[in-house]
Design an enzyme around this catalytic site. Structure first.
Site, PDB file in Angstrom:
ATOM      1  N   ILE A   1       0.813  -1.216   0.000  1.00 36.79           N
ATOM      2  CA  ILE A   1       0.000   0.000   0.000  1.00 36.79           C
ATOM      3  C   ILE A   1       0.846   1.265   0.000  1.00 36.79           C
ATOM      4  O   ILE A   1       0.325   2.360  -0.157  1.00 36.79           O
ATOM      5  CB  ILE A   1      -0.985   0.058   1.197  1.00 36.79           C
ATOM      6  CG1 ILE A   1      -0.260  -0.159   2.523  1.00 36.79           C
ATOM      7  CG2 ILE A   1      -2.114  -0.928   1.022  1.00 36.79           C
ATOM      8  CD1 ILE A   1      -1.134   0.093   3.734  1.00 36.79           C
ATOM      9  N   GLY A   2       2.138   1.136   0.167  1.00 35.39           N
ATOM     10  CA  GLY A   2       2.931   2.360   0.142  1.00 35.39           C
ATOM     11  C   GLY A   2       4.409   2.076   0.150  1.00 35.39           C
ATOM     12  O   GLY A   2       4.847   1.003   0.555  1.00 35.39           O
TER      13      GLY A   2
ATOM     14  N   GLY B   1       7.844   3.931   1.462  1.00 36.20           N
ATOM     15  CA  GLY B   1       8.391   5.048   2.212  1.00 36.20           C
ATOM     16  C   GLY B   1       9.883   5.146   1.975  1.00 36.20           C
ATOM     17  O   GLY B   1      10.451   4.351   1.229  1.00 36.20           O
ATOM     18  N   GLY B   2      10.481   6.141   2.604  1.00 38.04           N
ATOM     19  CA  GLY B   2      11.907   6.322   2.455  1.00 38.04           C
ATOM     20  C   GLY B   2      12.671   5.092   2.914  1.00 38.04           C
ATOM     21  O   GLY B   2      13.671   4.709   2.320  1.00 38.04           O
TER      22      GLY B   2
ATOM     23  N   GLY C   1      11.293   1.864   3.543  1.00 39.02           N
ATOM     24  CA  GLY C   1      10.817   0.528   3.225  1.00 39.02           C
ATOM     25  C   GLY C   1       9.402   0.529   2.677  1.00 39.02           C
ATOM     26  O   GLY C   1       8.761   1.566   2.576  1.00 39.02           O
TER      27      GLY C   1
ATOM     28  N   VAL D   1       5.353  -0.663   2.660  1.00 40.32           N
ATOM     29  CA  VAL D   1       4.326  -0.896   3.662  1.00 40.32           C
ATOM     30  C   VAL D   1       3.229  -1.786   3.065  1.00 40.32           C
ATOM     31  O   VAL D   1       2.784  -1.553   1.938  1.00 40.32           O
ATOM     32  CB  VAL D   1       3.717   0.430   4.155  1.00 40.32           C
ATOM     33  CG1 VAL D   1       2.688   0.168   5.244  1.00 40.32           C
ATOM     34  CG2 VAL D   1       4.804   1.345   4.675  1.00 40.32           C
TER      35      VAL D   1
ATOM     36  N   LYS E   1       5.472  -2.835   7.968  1.00 43.35           N
ATOM     37  CA  LYS E   1       6.534  -2.135   7.271  1.00 43.35           C
ATOM     38  C   LYS E   1       7.701  -3.081   7.089  1.00 43.35           C
ATOM     39  O   LYS E   1       8.136  -3.729   8.048  1.00 43.35           O
ATOM     40  CB  LYS E   1       6.958  -0.925   8.080  1.00 43.35           C
ATOM     41  CG  LYS E   1       7.920  -0.041   7.369  1.00 43.35           C
ATOM     42  CD  LYS E   1       7.940   1.259   8.116  1.00 43.35           C
ATOM     43  CE  LYS E   1       9.083   2.132   7.691  1.00 43.35           C
ATOM     44  NZ  LYS E   1       9.122   3.312   8.546  1.00 43.35           N
TER      45      LYS E   1
ATOM     46  N   ASP F   1      10.935  13.703  11.425  1.00 49.21           N
ATOM     47  CA  ASP F   1      10.356  13.763  10.079  1.00 49.21           C
ATOM     48  C   ASP F   1       8.853  14.002  10.210  1.00 49.21           C
ATOM     49  O   ASP F   1       8.044  13.312   9.611  1.00 49.21           O
ATOM     50  CB  ASP F   1      10.664  12.482   9.298  1.00 49.21           C
ATOM     51  CG  ASP F   1      10.472  12.668   7.789  1.00 49.21           C
ATOM     52  OD1 ASP F   1      10.372  13.831   7.344  1.00 49.21           O
ATOM     53  OD2 ASP F   1      10.423  11.663   7.065  1.00 49.21           O
TER      54      ASP F   1
END
Ligand SMILES: *[C@@H]1O[C@H](CO)[C@@H](O)[C@H](O)[C@H]1NC(C)=O
Ligand SMILES: *[C@@H]1O[C@H](CO)[C@@H](O)[C@H](O)[C@H]1NC(C)=O
Ligand SMILES: *[C@@H]1O[C@H](CO)[C@@H](O)[C@H](O)[C@H]1NC(C)=O
Length: 981
Positions: free
Chosen positions: A671-672, A674-675, A677, A679, A693, A807
């Site tokens: 589903i995503g 990220g910087g 890893g 998800v 994650k 972040d």
């Protein structure tokens, strides 16, 4: 006898008159002394004892030398008006004080000015409610707009003013009230301005009887219901403006009779049906119905409107073609029909008269070419045709439009090349041309377009070299040329673009060395050079950049990996470079042979240091692990023994096995990204959903490796990414409703899994800015602000040691099913070491452009206040509805400077508030924005702590609407209560 009587009468009349004249002077001099204006103005020079009052500047008398008018509009006057004396002027008919800086309350004494025909107090700085003025029943003109009046307006006073011709009370922060029925009795009214004064309810019956109306405006209110059919009786209307309400239903039948309409604006309502009633309104100059639910076709007749200058119908559901002759008659200014389902081609002649400033047709289904006529449209500032099905060659002259600020053609099938005409594009700030079929080379002349801030030519077929002259673009912040066919080397001159914060040149055929100058960018945050043929060593300067994305993978780089990039090496940013070697024994990189560059002494020193650190770390690690193991053993009893063999580390009682999780790490559950890893969303057999994650510990990007059964406690420290450690360490001890819950970690030799609660509403970023966005009302936004602030407050102040998030951004604030926020993604979090001093902390610096506090730019020392800064940016997103970086912010480029500029400007902070936030909440929204301004101050020490931020936000709590009462007269009244007070 009769004659004597006459003399007597005359005498007494004379003395009466002179007494009055004497009083008049007193009254006017009193007025003069109550008011002040600029020292240099000569306004009141004539107001002295030597002049007749009738020759006072701004004063008019009748034949009996009695004052009838005082006109002091627009004279930069300040002060309070002395109505108690003013209303003693017996013949006073006109008071005009508009456009000044008058303040104070308007006193009840104004009721004595019974002869007034004309009263203008508009555009001033009064306060308090406006008094009942029923006795002023001679009034014909009443202007009180934008004057700071609040409370309840005395609408019933209007009932006595049957001669009223013009009424303007809009732009005042009155209490919420239904649309005043009283206006219906004002049969002579020709001008009615009730915009932006907190009106609700429905339009009153009988509005259609006000047939003298030529101008009717009630935009920016909360009016509901349908436009009444009787509105079509207002045949004299030339201006009808009702945008930003919640009108529903169709444009009433018969609307076509309003042939006199010149200016029609019904934008931002919920109107449906089609536009067919508009086709006979041939006198329209401006036609705006954007943000409604209108469907059907744009009547072709609109293309024949001879006076039309602007047409704005964006965000509807319109289909069919745009009338091809639209805009070809008058001095047409702009068209915005974006975000519809329009087909056909772009009308070619909208710039025929050379005045057009904006051509906005993005996100439709338009086909055909960009008409070449627009290459000659020198007035054009904004050309946005993105996200259509346009094809053919981009007319070369388009690139050279001298006034264009944005050229947005992305997501089409356009061909041709960026033409050398671009040398003339002196004002061009943004080129957005992603995903087309542009080919040829980027012309050297691009260096002459010195206003450029962002260039995105990615995903085209552009070949040749990156022009050397690119270094001339001193303002360039973002350069995206990825996925083209560029060759040659990266020009050394790129290093002179000191504003660059975002470079993506990946997936080209660039060769040669990475210029050392790239390491000298102060603002660089994102650097992707992957999938090229770059060779040579990694410039040392790159080690000192602080990037949120850094990718040099799949090139031909050689030599040692700089010490400072060890972390990058772990997360795959350097993989696919077989020639790289590691001094520090990074997994999967060969050891550097001793012959490489460095002097023996330094090498020895580094190795000693490294060994010492590793020893120290592993001792510490073993100690901590033993300690934790012991504690957990005590806490969980037998469980911990089992856990050890399963390499699961849990922080909450688990209802699933790691096998179930591992099986779900599949592409279809992604589903995503990220910087740090990918998800995945995992649905357990019991229906429960989790977010997992996945972080690769080494540089093995997309290949699934077998899971080792080694326990986490036995895993080598060097095998896991530091981000993973940071996140686990920070999260394992944290329990707070506004911080995402980490159930467990599962680790193997080469990758790690973090299992979180799944939050169905995605991130705040998605909700605010992406196609998944939904309207968040102010109360929801406010709750999110407070919740997120509390989460962060807990991290900073609620744990044993402060946890820096590092972040903070809206995409790291997740929303549960009730839209309650949770702080997530601790990839960069570090627990502040107790022994490193309370307010200084050194570490790898990262973050996301637009959210990064300025101190990151000049020092490695950051503390909680840097999170506070980033949180301030999130607050700004919530209040303004904008992204941290938007083209409209112009030169300043980010939201922080934009909002700070607003705060300093005349229009004030409120002009930055999202227009979708209703007027009644504007004040609270401004309070939140003011907190955001404090959070984003330049000096960290002056920013509030998160604890103080929570406090300030709670002070800005919006009114809770607890009910609607139907009052006697049938109107609705919303009752607002602040729960706290
Ligand atoms: C309204 O006007 C009438 C006469 O036209 C007057 O008798 C009445 O007092 C006025 N109303 C008020 C509240 O002054
Ligand atoms: C709306 O009214 C407020 C005062 O209530 C004023 O400050 C603001 O400028 C008005 N908005 C517009 C668009 O005039
Ligand atoms: C509007 O005018 C009509 C006809 O003159 C009349 O019957 C009706 O009562 C008026 N409506 C209102 C609310 O004044």
């Amino acid at each position: 006898m009769f004659a004597a009587f006459r003399v007597l009468l005359l005498l007494s009349l004379f003395s009466l008159l002179s007494a009055q004249l004497h009083d008049q002077r007193q009254i006017l001099l009193n007025l003069k002394s109550s008011l002040h204006n600029s020292k240099f103005s000569k306004l009141f020079d004539s107001w002295n004892d030597n002049n007749s009052v009738c020759s006072f500047h701004g004063v008019t008398c009748n034949t009996l030398r009695s004052v009838t008018e005082i006109n002091l509009s627009d004279q930069t006057l300040t002060g309070a008006l002395p109505f108690d004396s003013l209303c003693n002027l017996p013949s006073l008919q006109k008071l005009a004080f508009g456009f000044n800086y008058l303040y104070g309350k308007v006193s009840e004494d104004i009721r004595k000015c019974v002869n007034l025909r004309y009263l203008d107090l508009g555009n001033n700085l009064f306060s308090g409610p406006f008094p009942d003025i029923s006795p002023l029943n001679q009034l014909q003109y009443l202007f009180l707009n934008k004057s700071g009046f609040s409370g309840t307006f005395p609408w019933q006073s209007l009932l006595n003013m049957t001669g009223l011709l013009q009424l303007s009370v809009g732009d005042n922060p009155f209490d919420f009230t239904p649309f005043p029925k009283e206006v219906v009795s004002l049969k002579k009214l020709n001008w009615l301005y009730l915009s932006n004064c907190t009106l609700g309810g429905k339009l009153p019956v009988g509005l259609g009887n006000l047939t003298e109306l030529t101008e009717l405006e009630f935009s920016d209110n909360f009016i509901t219901g349908e436009l009444p059919a009787e509105i079509v009786n207002l045949r004299k209307l030339w201006q009808f403006v009702f945008f930003n309400n919640t009108f529903t239903g169709k444009i009433p039948t018969g609307f076509r009779n309003l042939k006199g309409l010149v200016n029609l604006d019904g934008s931002t309502n919920r109107l449906e049906g089609d536009l067919s009633e508009l086709k006979y309104l041939t006198n329209l100059v401006s036609l705006q119905f954007f943000e409604n639910n209108l469907s059907g076709e744009i009547p072709n007749e609109i293309g024949e409107f001879k006076r039309l200058r602007s047409l704005s119908l964006y965000r509807n559901k319109l289909t069919g073609p745009i009338p091809q002759k639209v805009g070809s008659w008058a001095e047409f200014d702009f068209i915005d029909v974006s975000e519809n389902f329009l087909t056909g081609t772009i009308p070619p002649e909208m710039c025929k008269k050379g005045k057009m400033t904006a051509l906005l047709v993005l996100q439709n289904k338009l086909t055909g070419e960009i008409p070449a006529t627009y290459g000659d449209c020198w007035s054009l500032k904004r050309l946005r045709v993105s996200n259509n099905l346009l094809s053919g060659t981009v007319p070369p002259a388009i690139w050279g439009l001298p006034n264009a600020e944005i050229i947005d053609i992305e997501l089409n099938q356009l061909e041709g090349m960026v033409a050398s005409d671009i040398r003339n594009a002196k004002k061009l700030a943004s080129i957005l041309a992603r995903q087309n079929r542009l080919s040829g080379e980027i012309p050297e002349e691009i260096s002459k377009a010195t206003s450029l801030l962002s260039v995105d030519l990615s995903e085209n077929q552009i070949s040749g070299k990156i022009p050397e002259g690119i270094g001339e673009l001193k303002g360039l912040g973002s350069l995206h040329l990825q996925r083209n066919r560029l060759s040659g080397s990266i020009p050394e001159s790129l290093g002179s673009c000191k504003s660059l914060n975002d470079i993506d040149l990946s997936r080209n055929s660039l060769s040669g060395e990475i210029p050392a100058s790239l390491g000298s960018f102060p603002a660089l945050n994102y650097l992707n050079l992957s999938d090229n043929n770059l060779s040579g060593e990694i410039p040392r300067g790159l080690s000192f950049l602080r990037l949120s994305l850094f990718d040099l993978s799949y090139n031909r780089l050689t030599g040692p990996i700089p010490q400072a990039l060890t972390l990058e090496a772990y997360n795959g940013s350097l993989s696919g470079n077989p020639g790289l070697c590691s001094v520090d024994a990074i997994n999967s990189f060969p050891r550097c042979s001793s012959s490489s560059g460095m002097s023996k002494d330094i090498r020895a020193l580094i190795i000693c240091f490294a060994i010492a650190s590793i020893l120290l770390l592993s001792c510490l690690g073993v100690y901590l692990q033993l300690k934790r193991r012991k504690e957990e053993g005590e806490r969980f009893g037998e469980r911990s023994l089992k856990k050890e063999s399963w390499d699961v580390k849990s922080f909450h009682v688990l209802s699933f096995s790691e096998g179930e999780i591992l099986d779900s790490i599949r592409q279809e559950n992604l589903i995503g990204k990220g910087g740090s890893g990918n998800v995945y969303r995992v649905t357990l057999s019991n229906g429960k959903e989790l977010a997992v994650k996945h972080i690769w510990n080494t540089d093995v990007p997309a290949r699934k490796k077998s899971w080792s059964s080694t326990s986490m406690l036995g895993t080598k420290q060097g095998g896991k990414s530091k981000e993973f450690d940071a996140e686990v360490q920070a999260l394992s001890s944290i329990r707070h409703v506004n911080v995402v819950k980490l159930y467990c970690s599962i680790t193997s030799e080469d990758s790690s899994l973090l299992v979180y609660e799944y939050l169905p509403n995605g991130s705040l970023w998605d909700r605010l800015h992406t196609s998944r966005k939904m309207e968040l009302d102010w109360e929801t936004r406010y709750e999110i602000a407070v919740g997120a602030a509390k989460g962060l407050e807990y991290l900073h102040h609620g744990c044993e040691r402060p946890v820096l998030h590092r972040d903070v951004k809206s995409s790291n604030i997740l929303l549960d099913e009730f839209l309650k926020p949770r702080i997530a993604d601790f990839g960069l979090a570090k627990v502040v070491q107790a022994n490193v001093g309370k307010d200084s902390y050194t570490g790898v610096i990262a973050g996301t452009h637009g959210y990064i506090a300025p101190e990151y730019g000049y020092t490695y020392k950051v503390n909680e206040k840097s999170d506070v800064y980033s949180f301030g940016v999130v607050l700004m997103e919530l209040v303004t509805g904008k992204r941290p970086i938007e083209a409209e912010f112009g030169e300043n480029k980010d939201m922080v400077s934009w909002v700070h500029n607003k705060a300093r400007s005349k229009e004030g902070l409120s002009s930055a508030v999202d227009s979708r936030i209703p007027e009644i909440y504007k004040e609270e929204a401004c309070k939140v924005l003011r907190t955001a301004v404090l959070c984003t101050g330049t000096l960290p020490a002056l920013r509030p702590t998160m604890r103080a931020v929570v406090q300030k936000l709670e002070d800005a709590e919006p009114l809770k609407l607890v009910g609607i009462v139907i009052s006697k007269d049938g109107g609705e009244k919303k009752i607002g209560v602040n729960e706290k007070k």
